[in-house]
Design an enzyme around this catalytic site. Structure first.
Site, PDB file in Angstrom:
ATOM      1  N   GLY B  15       0.816  -1.208   0.000  1.00 30.02           N
ATOM      2  CA  GLY B  15       0.000   0.000   0.000  1.00 30.02           C
ATOM      3  C   GLY B  15       0.852   1.260   0.000  1.00 30.02           C
ATOM      4  N   ARG B 293       9.316 -24.373   1.970  1.00 25.99           N
ATOM      5  CA  ARG B 293       8.532 -24.444   3.193  1.00 25.99           C
ATOM      6  C   ARG B 293       7.536 -25.587   3.215  1.00 25.99           C
ATOM      7  NH1 ARG B 293       7.994 -17.950   3.974  1.00 25.99           N
ATOM      8  NH2 ARG B 293      10.161 -17.762   4.616  1.00 25.99           N
TER       9      ARG B 293
HETATM   10  C1  LIG Z   1       6.054 -13.484  11.011  1.00 31.74           C
HETATM   11  C2  LIG Z   1       6.211 -13.230   9.547  1.00 31.74           C
HETATM   12  C3  LIG Z   1       7.471 -13.092   8.991  1.00 31.74           C
HETATM   13  C4  LIG Z   1       7.633 -12.850   7.634  1.00 31.74           C
HETATM   14  N1  LIG Z   1       8.893 -12.725   7.130  1.00 31.74           N
HETATM   15  C5  LIG Z   1       9.041 -12.460   5.811  1.00 31.74           C
HETATM   16  C6  LIG Z   1      10.339 -12.278   5.246  1.00 31.74           C
HETATM   17  O1  LIG Z   1      11.350 -12.371   5.938  1.00 31.74           O
HETATM   18  N2  LIG Z   1      10.444 -12.007   3.936  1.00 31.74           N
HETATM   19  C7  LIG Z   1       9.345 -11.901   3.129  1.00 31.74           C
HETATM   20  O2  LIG Z   1       9.502 -11.637   1.952  1.00 31.74           O
HETATM   21  N3  LIG Z   1       8.098 -12.039   3.648  1.00 31.74           N
HETATM   22  C8  LIG Z   1       7.926 -12.318   4.951  1.00 31.74           C
HETATM   23  N4  LIG Z   1       6.657 -12.464   5.457  1.00 31.74           N
HETATM   24  C9  LIG Z   1       5.496 -12.160   4.629  1.00 31.74           C
HETATM   25  C10 LIG Z   1       5.295 -10.658   4.532  1.00 31.74           C
HETATM   26  O3  LIG Z   1       5.608 -10.055   5.757  1.00 31.74           O
HETATM   27  C11 LIG Z   1       3.884 -10.254   4.177  1.00 31.74           C
HETATM   28  O4  LIG Z   1       3.400 -11.059   3.163  1.00 31.74           O
HETATM   29  C12 LIG Z   1       3.846  -8.809   3.719  1.00 31.74           C
HETATM   30  O5  LIG Z   1       4.428  -7.982   4.686  1.00 31.74           O
HETATM   31  C13 LIG Z   1       2.458  -8.340   3.399  1.00 31.74           C
HETATM   32  O6  LIG Z   1       2.480  -6.958   3.111  1.00 31.74           O
HETATM   33  P1  LIG Z   1       1.222  -6.199   2.548  1.00 31.74           P
HETATM   34  O7  LIG Z   1       1.651  -4.834   2.212  1.00 31.74           O
HETATM   35  O8  LIG Z   1       0.586  -6.997   1.493  1.00 31.74           O
HETATM   36  O9  LIG Z   1       0.175  -6.183   3.736  1.00 31.74           O
HETATM   37  P2  LIG Z   1       0.297  -5.816   5.316  1.00 31.74           P
HETATM   38  O10 LIG Z   1       1.631  -5.389   5.731  1.00 31.74           O
HETATM   39  O11 LIG Z   1      -0.338  -6.963   6.020  1.00 31.74           O
HETATM   40  O12 LIG Z   1      -0.617  -4.563   5.421  1.00 31.74           O
HETATM   41  C14 LIG Z   1      -1.997  -4.619   5.305  1.00 31.74           C
HETATM   42  C15 LIG Z   1      -2.543  -3.242   5.520  1.00 31.74           C
HETATM   43  O13 LIG Z   1      -3.937  -3.253   5.268  1.00 31.74           O
HETATM   44  C16 LIG Z   1      -4.618  -2.633   6.313  1.00 31.74           C
HETATM   45  N5  LIG Z   1      -5.948  -3.221   6.373  1.00 31.74           N
HETATM   46  C17 LIG Z   1      -6.301  -4.518   6.458  1.00 31.74           C
HETATM   47  N6  LIG Z   1      -7.637  -4.638   6.482  1.00 31.74           N
HETATM   48  C18 LIG Z   1      -8.136  -3.394   6.391  1.00 31.74           C
HETATM   49  C19 LIG Z   1      -9.447  -2.850   6.363  1.00 31.74           C
HETATM   50  N7  LIG Z   1     -10.537  -3.600   6.427  1.00 31.74           N
HETATM   51  N8  LIG Z   1      -9.583  -1.501   6.291  1.00 31.74           N
HETATM   52  C20 LIG Z   1      -8.495  -0.703   6.225  1.00 31.74           C
HETATM   53  N9  LIG Z   1      -7.242  -1.165   6.243  1.00 31.74           N
HETATM   54  C21 LIG Z   1      -7.073  -2.484   6.317  1.00 31.74           C
HETATM   55  C22 LIG Z   1      -3.778  -2.856   7.527  1.00 31.74           C
HETATM   56  O14 LIG Z   1      -4.042  -1.886   8.497  1.00 31.74           O
HETATM   57  C23 LIG Z   1      -2.385  -2.697   6.928  1.00 31.74           C
HETATM   58  O15 LIG Z   1      -2.054  -1.346   6.864  1.00 31.74           O
HETATM   59  C24 LIG Z   1       6.498 -12.750   6.818  1.00 31.74           C
HETATM   60  C25 LIG Z   1       5.237 -12.887   7.365  1.00 31.74           C
HETATM   61  C26 LIG Z   1       5.086 -13.168   8.714  1.00 31.74           C
HETATM   62  C27 LIG Z   1       3.720 -13.395   9.251  1.00 31.74           C
END
Ligand SMILES: Cc1cc2nc3c(=O)[nH]c(=O)nc-3n(C[C@H](O)[C@H](O)[C@H](O)COP(=O)(O)OP(=O)(O)OC[C@H]3O[C@@H](n4cnc5c(N)ncnc54)[C@H](O)[C@@H]3O)c2cc1C
Lengths: 263, 625
Positions: B15, B293
């Site tokens: 985002g 994994r």
């Molecule tokens: C413990 C852990 C370790 C990880 N380590 C790694 C790693 O080392 N390397 C790697 O590549 N990946 C890793 N991953 C995966 C990776 O972290 C995630 O897939 C990635 O950060 C997702 O990012 P995103 O921007 O898609 O969403 P997110 O960071 O999950 O952000 C989602 C956003 O949406 C908002 N949101 C959600 N629902 C709503 C709603 N209804 N209304 C308004 N806002 C909403 C939230 O507030 C947030 O701001 C890991 C995951 C976990 C769980």
């Protein structure tokens, strides 16, 4: 006191204008439990210890591993992240545990407060690197692992607010921006590109509420869950700001000369 | 024209990158997030971000990165976007470096890289053991800069409820709720990007943040957006079991030399009783502890459940770092600290006890792409990252695009940032090419007001729910059911039964008690609404699992697994290859879930980039030595 149950005493307040009250909850105790896992149990059965139905307390949480900074609250009076507050530590023999919201921020409800002033402070100290754009412009400046490590520690600041909560200089009426933002100014000044805007950050720290308002109590560094050397940051920024003030004095003079020359 | 306003829902890596791209182009952006964006789930990522920068003289390249990614996902991903991502990856890592991310360095002051699962190269850049946090902060800082300039408006503590849909079905903005006051409003926009992350909480406990309900994606799905490959759910082999959360112990621990073992019981073929049995190293002499994994999780499951060798009879195996130096321990300090904080034992001295846990969703909102004949992603096409709903985009873990049936470690962060970088220009291109009557300014106020009114009514209904079901307990039941049926090993009879159980859970949802009728930060009301979305998404995951009768990547159905090849390399066994080809002809397809009131409608669609005369890569058997 029994070790079968966990007893939480929660300070409740339906909104900023509503009166505060205390509610006590008692739920079965599980191995490895922490304050948030117990609050989860409470919302699955929101009934007080005396059998009164109530609403589930409101609380902030997200990552549950002390890296997001959401679940700040006072646990037995101590400012910290609730997710790592293990029941075993706080209640080895079944002692009740007290939960209260942070007191230095406007209350939203129950254990939730509004910490937006901290994000505003990050704007004030221009806590960012002024990159030219997101286009492919090649690698960033080279850096030693030592510098990277020093910056890394400062960069783990979660804006959780513990350092502000425990600071005697911070309250709802004081403009003091607090340790977190001061340390962020240092973080960005320590970057070769960030350094280019060093003086803007230092000027921000010279304003009312800036680094001079620090009373040197040193509580912040004790409270920081990330063990960031906050007092070192403050001391260093203090020094830089002093130097800057001296330099400004002369530079302003020479600026004036230049202007005169030009006219 | 400069009054154009775009909406981005979600302030994780995907985002925020989308916001930066839009703001950088001089557009105004509204960003919505249930938590302050700086607290988004992306902070949890520990291990690192992939990019074939090849600074270790290993001959790594973006094409090998692409090969590892496509093969790692067993060829279920569309190929051109994966290629685009892998080729953009080194540049993105440099960009993050320029933004000031404190990446770990070599002695020469260059970026350091470590090894992650599913590859033989040191391709993963990292910042201590909290890479995700550091990357998120870097993007957050850039967004704050635009916010200070007035380009970006942040709506934090606002929950996305649904999109504004006009009578042609196009998305015209979002409806969101202020979680502090429970006030519901409409926000017209030229285009909307969903960047709401994964659905971990559908599984109750997972490695995800507890805000990852998947409810926002589910709401889009219920409004007609297609959902791709729902059954592809990644289980991470190494997490600490916990009541509230299954805390991840990053793959980097194995990348830095951590070894997985159980004490042998002395049976034939194993070391003497009580001695460590390093079963991954024995079974995979080349990849050792760094198998992908899904493979790692299944092996642990096998050793614990089928062989009964779990440590102390529990669901646990050892992940051992005690033999590593203090220097190495320092590199992964953040992760070790988590273990110590929650388990009260020092993993530098005692081997950790770990078990697989739900971790990541490869599936998500279906999105389009457009490439030229040379398979280059066209930077200014409005089709990039576009859902089937005009004007609605998706990027990040919420999209289905980059990881096929299994994601490689450290590939998510890069896919999130890459998708965010692509989606911004795509939204701008859409606003340029769509009919003028679809401009935000041309939105009839009745349409926006109608959308607001529907959601207000919905919340009035929720606030009046006074049945006997506690929504949080129902959510836990949903999670237990999903975890039992849809994770490591899947069986059709259990999935069929699971679908029926989900229908019962839907019915029980209707007799939920809202627990709180207040209008200030009523978290229970918000959860009751989200829970409905979680159940609906659960059905798509369950049904996709049921209907895909094969094993592929994370989706493992022993009843339909291919036999073991007779030769060391499966490619040397023609009989096996024939079976493999037959399986692929039938199942190498994208699962598409479409919502209907009576449940998900599932179809299996051809993978477009494989249907061309010369795909980038011809599928080949996925095996790890
Ligand atoms: C413990 C852990 C370790 C990880 N380590 C790694 C790693 O080392 N390397 C790697 O590549 N990946 C890793 N991953 C995966 C990776 O972290 C995630 O897939 C990635 O950060 C997702 O990012 P995103 O921007 O898609 O969403 P997110 O960071 O999950 O952000 C989602 C956003 O949406 C908002 N949101 C959600 N629902 C709503 C709603 N209804 N209304 C308004 N806002 C909403 C939230 O507030 C947030 O701001 C890991 C995951 C976990 C769980």
């Amino acid at each position: 006191m029994s070790k079968e149950n966990v007893v939480l005493r929660v300070k409740r307040q339906d909104g900023p204008q509503s009166p505060a009250r205390w509610e006590e909850f008692s739920v079965p105790r599980h191995a490895g439990a922490n304050v948030l896992s117990v609050l989860m149990q409470v919302r699955e059965n929101p009934v007080t210890a005396s059998g009164q139905k109530t609403t589930p307390p409101a609380w902030d949480a997200a990552c549950l591993e002390e890296v997001c900074g959401s679940c700040s609250m006072l646990v037995n009076g101590r400012a910290r992240q609730a997710c790592t507050a293990l029941i075993e530590t706080y209640s080895p023999n079944g002692e009740p545990i007290t939960l209260e919201p942070f007191s230095k921020f406007p209350l939203v409800r129950d254990l939730v407060v509004d910490r937006s002033r901290m994000f505003e402070s990050l704007k004030k100290v221009r806590a960012w690197i002024p990159i030219d754009g997101t286009y492919d412009l090649g690698p960033g400046p080279r850096m030693s692992q030592k510098t990277a490590e020093e910056r890394y520690v400062m960069s783990t600041c979660m804006t959780c607010g513990c350092c502000l909560e425990v600071c005697p200089q911070v309250n709802t009426h004081s403009p003091f921006i607090g340790a977190a933002a001061i340390s962020q100014a240092r973080l960005f000044n320590a970057h070769p590109t960030g350094q280019l805007n060093e003086s803007e950050r230092l000027h921000a720290l010279m304003e009312p509420g800036g680094v001079a308002d620090c009373g040197k109590a040193g509580n912040c560094v004790q409270a920081c869950p990330k063990e960031i050397p906050l007092t070192t940051s403050i001391a260093e920024m203090n020094r830089e700001v002093t130097w800057k003030a001296v330099k400004d004095f002369f530079v302003r003079d020479s600026d004036d000369h230049e202007k005169k020359d030009a006219s | 024209m400069s009054e154009e306003r775009y909406a981005v829902v979600g302030g994780g890596l995907a985002g925020l990158m989308a916001v930066i791209k839009l703001a950088e182009s001089g557009k105004n952006v509204d960003v919505f997030s249930i938590v302050p964006v700086k607290r988004s789930h992306s902070v949890c990522a520990q291990g690192g971000i992939n990019g074939a920068v090849n600074t270790k003289g290993e001959g790594d390249s973006p094409d090998i990165h692409m090969y590892d990614t496509l093969r790692g996902g067993d060829f279920l991903a569309e190929q051109p976007p994966v290629r685009g991502m892998c080729h953009a990856a080194p540049g993105i890592i440099y960009l993050l470096d320029r933004m000031g991310v404190p990446f770990s360095r070599t002695s020469e002051g260059l970026l350091d890289f470590r090894r992650f699962g599913g590859t033989l190269f040191n391709r993963t850049a990292f910042a201590g053991a909290t890479t995700g946090q550091q990357l998120l902060y870097a993007l957050d800082e850039q967004v704050r800069r635009y916010e200070a300039e007035g380009r970006v408006r942040k709506f934090e503590y606002w929950e996305y409820l649904g999109f504004i849909q006009d009578d042609e079905g196009a998305c015209r903005g979002v409806v969101a709720m202020d979680l502090k006051t429970m006030e519901i409003q409409s926000f017209p926009a030229e285009a909307v990007c969903m960047a709401t992350g994964g659905p971990g909480i559908v599984f109750g406990r997972s490695t995800n943040s507890i805000i990852n309900t998947g409810a926002a994606a589910s709401s889009c799905y219920q409004q007609g957006a297609w959902y791709g490959n729902p059954e592809m759910i990644q289980i991470h082999p190494t997490a600490i079991p916990g009541e509230d959360k299954l805390r991840l112990m990053s793959e980097s621990l194995r990348g830095e030399g951590g070894r997985v073992w159980v004490p042998s019981d002395g049976r034939a073929g194993l070391p003497p009783k009580g001695q460590p049995w390093y079963f991954l190293e024995e079974r995979y002499p080349k990849y050792k502890n760094l198998v992908p994994r899904d493979v790692g999780s299944r092996e642990i499951f096998d050793v614990v459940r089928n062989m009964g060798l779990g440590v102390d009879g529990q669901d646990a195996v050892y992940l051992d770092l005690t033999h590593l130096s203090a220097e190495v321990h320092k590199k992964v300090e953040g992760v070790l600290d988590i273990y110590e904080k929650f388990m009260g034992q020092d993993p530098r001295k005692v081997p950790m006890k770990i078990y697989p846990a739900m971790h990541y969703s490869m599936g998500g909102l279906w999105v389009d792409y457009e490439a030229n004949a040379r398979h280059d992603i066209l930077p200014d096409s409005p089709r990039q990252q576009a859902t089937n709903i005009p004007g609605l985009y998706a990027a990040g873990e919420v999209d289905y695009q980059y990881h096929g049936s299994n994601r490689l470690g450290a590939n998510s962060l890069i896919s999130c940032i890459y998708a965010g970088r692509v989606v911004g220009p795509a939204m701008i291109a859409y606003a340029k090419s769509r009919p003028e009557k679809r401009a935000a300014a041309a939105l009839p106020s009745t349409v926006a007001e109608g959308a607001t009114a529907r959601w207000r009514e919905r919340f009035e209904q929720i606030r009046a729910m006074s049945g006997a079901e506690n929504p949080y307990r129902l959510g836990r039941e949903l999670g237990d059911l999903m975890s039992e049926r849809c994770l490591i090993v899947k069986e059709n009879s259990k999935l069929e039964d699971g679908l029926k159980k989900l229908d019962v859970i839907s019915d029980r949802w209707k007799s939920c008690n809202v627990l709180d009728t207040g209008r200030t930060m009523n978290q229970a009301a918000s959860f009751v609404n989200a829970l409905w979305g979680m159940i609906e998404l659960g059905k798509a995951i369950m049904k996709g699992s049921l209907l895909r009768d094969e094993s592929r990547g994370a989706h493992f159905k022993p009843a339909f697994a291919l036999p073991k090849p007779k030769t060391h390399k499966p490619t040397d066994d023609p009989e096996w290859m024939a079976k493999w080809k037959e399986r692929n002809d039938k199942w190498l397809r994208t699962t598409l879930a479409k919502h209907t009131p009576s449940g998900p409608e599932i179809s299996f669609e051809p993978i477009r980039s494989l249907a061309v005369e010369k795909p980038i890569l011809a599928p080949e058997p996925r095996y790890y030595e």
